[in-house]
Design an enzyme around this catalytic site. Structure first.
Site, PDB file in Angstrom:
ATOM      1  N   GLY A 205     113.553  10.768 -50.512  1.00  0.00           N
ATOM      2  CA  GLY A 205     112.738  11.970 -50.599  1.00  0.00           C
ATOM      3  C   GLY A 205     113.421  13.196 -51.161  1.00  0.00           C
ATOM      4  O   GLY A 205     113.026  14.327 -50.874  1.00  0.00           O
TER       5      GLY A 205
ATOM      6  N   LEU B  43     107.512   3.400 -54.897  1.00  0.00           N
ATOM      7  CA  LEU B  43     107.820   2.127 -55.550  1.00  0.00           C
ATOM      8  C   LEU B  43     106.653   1.143 -55.567  1.00  0.00           C
ATOM      9  O   LEU B  43     106.830  -0.026 -55.865  1.00  0.00           O
ATOM     10  CB  LEU B  43     109.045   1.489 -54.874  1.00  0.00           C
ATOM     11  CG  LEU B  43     110.335   2.321 -55.018  1.00  0.00           C
ATOM     12  CD1 LEU B  43     111.490   1.634 -54.293  1.00  0.00           C
ATOM     13  CD2 LEU B  43     110.671   2.534 -56.488  1.00  0.00           C
TER      14      LEU B  43
ATOM     15  N   ASN C  50     104.156  11.281 -62.166  1.00  0.00           N
ATOM     16  CA  ASN C  50     105.291  10.480 -61.712  1.00  0.00           C
ATOM     17  C   ASN C  50     106.575  11.029 -62.316  1.00  0.00           C
ATOM     18  O   ASN C  50     106.577  11.512 -63.455  1.00  0.00           O
ATOM     19  CB  ASN C  50     105.094   9.021 -62.152  1.00  0.00           C
ATOM     20  CG  ASN C  50     106.242   8.119 -61.710  1.00  0.00           C
ATOM     21  OD1 ASN C  50     106.633   8.134 -60.561  1.00  0.00           O
ATOM     22  ND2 ASN C  50     106.792   7.375 -62.658  1.00  0.00           N
TER      23      ASN C  50
ATOM     24  N   HIS D 136     110.190   9.842 -63.577  1.00  0.00           N
ATOM     25  CA  HIS D 136     110.932   8.625 -63.902  1.00  0.00           C
ATOM     26  C   HIS D 136     112.338   9.025 -64.352  1.00  0.00           C
ATOM     27  O   HIS D 136     112.474   9.961 -65.174  1.00  0.00           O
ATOM     28  CB  HIS D 136     110.219   7.810 -64.996  1.00  0.00           C
ATOM     29  CG  HIS D 136     110.936   6.543 -65.330  1.00  0.00           C
ATOM     30  ND1 HIS D 136     110.881   5.430 -64.516  1.00  0.00           N
ATOM     31  CD2 HIS D 136     111.760   6.235 -66.355  1.00  0.00           C
ATOM     32  CE1 HIS D 136     111.642   4.490 -65.046  1.00  0.00           C
ATOM     33  NE2 HIS D 136     112.187   4.945 -66.155  1.00  0.00           N
TER      34      HIS D 136
ATOM     35  N   GLU E 112     115.689  15.723 -62.597  1.00  0.00           N
ATOM     36  CA  GLU E 112     114.502  15.428 -61.777  1.00  0.00           C
ATOM     37  C   GLU E 112     114.080  16.597 -60.898  1.00  0.00           C
ATOM     38  O   GLU E 112     112.898  16.992 -60.885  1.00  0.00           O
ATOM     39  CB  GLU E 112     114.774  14.216 -60.894  1.00  0.00           C
ATOM     40  CG  GLU E 112     115.017  12.936 -61.659  1.00  0.00           C
ATOM     41  CD  GLU E 112     115.329  11.787 -60.744  1.00  0.00           C
ATOM     42  OE1 GLU E 112     114.687  11.664 -59.696  1.00  0.00           O
ATOM     43  OE2 GLU E 112     116.190  10.976 -61.107  1.00  0.00           O
TER      44      GLU E 112
END
Ligand code: GRF
Length: 208
Positions: free
Chosen positions: A12, A91, A108, A110, A181
Site C-alpha cells: 500500500g 493484482l 492503474n 504500472h 509512482e
C-alpha cells in the site's frame, strides 16, 4: 469532491502516497472513500484503518465462483458511490462488468514505461527483473486508464527513472516507486478530479 475507491493487494505504498497528497492538500478535490483488498493480510488495509477510511477485504476465496467475486467487488464500489477506481498494486484482473460500469473511470499505476515490460506476467518485481535482464538504461512508471486489456488503456502520465549500475530488482523497484509512482499517481488523480483529462480517439489530452 471526487470519491476514490482504491483497490490494493500488498504493502500500500501507492495508497499511502495518495493519502499523504490529500493530507498535504496536493490533492484538493478528491478523497479516499473506500479501500478494498483481495488479500486479508495486505498492510494497505492497515494504512486505511490508521486513516479512519472504510477498508474491506473481498477475497475470491470467499465466493463460490469468480462471477460472484466480481459481482461483490462491483456492488461494494457502487454501494459506496465511488467516482474513480484507483488500482494501486492491485493484482486481480479487473473483469469486464467493472470496466463497463466505469468507462475511463478506472486508473492503474504500472511500474514501467508502457508499452515496455507490461501485459500478462509483468507485475511487481517481475517488471524490474525484465528491465535488468534486457539492460535498458531508462525505465519508469505509467498511470493509465483501464480498459478490457492488460495495461493497454490510454496513457495519462509517465515518468522516467534512470537504471543504475549494480541495481537489483528490489533497489530498482524502490527507486521507481520513490521517483515516479508516488508522484504521478497523485498527480493523475488531481488532474482527473479537476476535470483536466479527456480521452480523444484513445489518446489522453491534458488541459494544463
Ligand atoms: C508497486 O511496484 C506498484 O508499481 C505495483 O504494485 C507494487 C506494490 O505497490 N502496481 P504498493 O506498495 O502496494 O502500492
Amino acid at each position: 469532491m471526487l470519491k476514490l475507491g482504491v483497490l490494493v493487494s500488498g504493502g500500500g505504498t501507492n495508497l499511502q502516497a495518495i493519502l499523504d497528497a490529500v493530507d498535504h492538500q496536493v490533492i484538493k478535490t478528491a478523497e479516499v472513500g473506500l479501500v478494498i483488498s483481495n488479500n486479508a493480510g495486505a498492510y494497505a488495509l492497515e494504512r486505511a484503518k490508521n486513516h479512519d477510511i472504510p477498508a474491506v477485504c473481498i477475497s475470491p476465496k470467499n465466493f463460490e465462483n469468480r462471477e460472484e467475486f466480481h459481482r461483490a467487488l462491483l456492488d461494494e464500489l457502487q454501494k459506496n458511490k465511488v467516482d474513480l477506481v484507483v488500482l494501486a498494486g492491485f493484482l486481480v484482473a479487473v473483469p469486464p462488468m467493472i470496466v463497463e460500469a466505469y468507462p475511463n473511470r478506472i486508473i492503474n499505476i504500472h511500474p514501467s514505461l508502457i508499452p515496455s515490460f507490461c501485459g500478462t506476467g509483468f507485475y511487481g518485481l517481475r517488471v524490474h527483473e525484465g528491465v535488468l535482464d534486457r539492460g535498458v538504461k531508462v525505465t519508469g512508471a505509467t498511470v493509465h486508464f483501464v480498459d478490457a486489456g492488460t495495461d493497454t488503456g490510454p496513457i495519462i502520465l509517465q515518468k522516467a527513472v534512470e537504471v543504475a549500475e549494480g541495481d537489483t530488482p528490489e533497489i530498482l523497484q524502490r527507486r521507481v516507486m520513490e521517483e515516479a509512482e508516488w508522484k504521478i499517481l497523485p498527480e493523475a488523480i488531481d488532474l482527473i478530479a479537476n476535470d483536466r483529462v479527456q480521452v480523444v480517439d484513445g489518446k489522453v489530452r491534458i488541459s494544463r
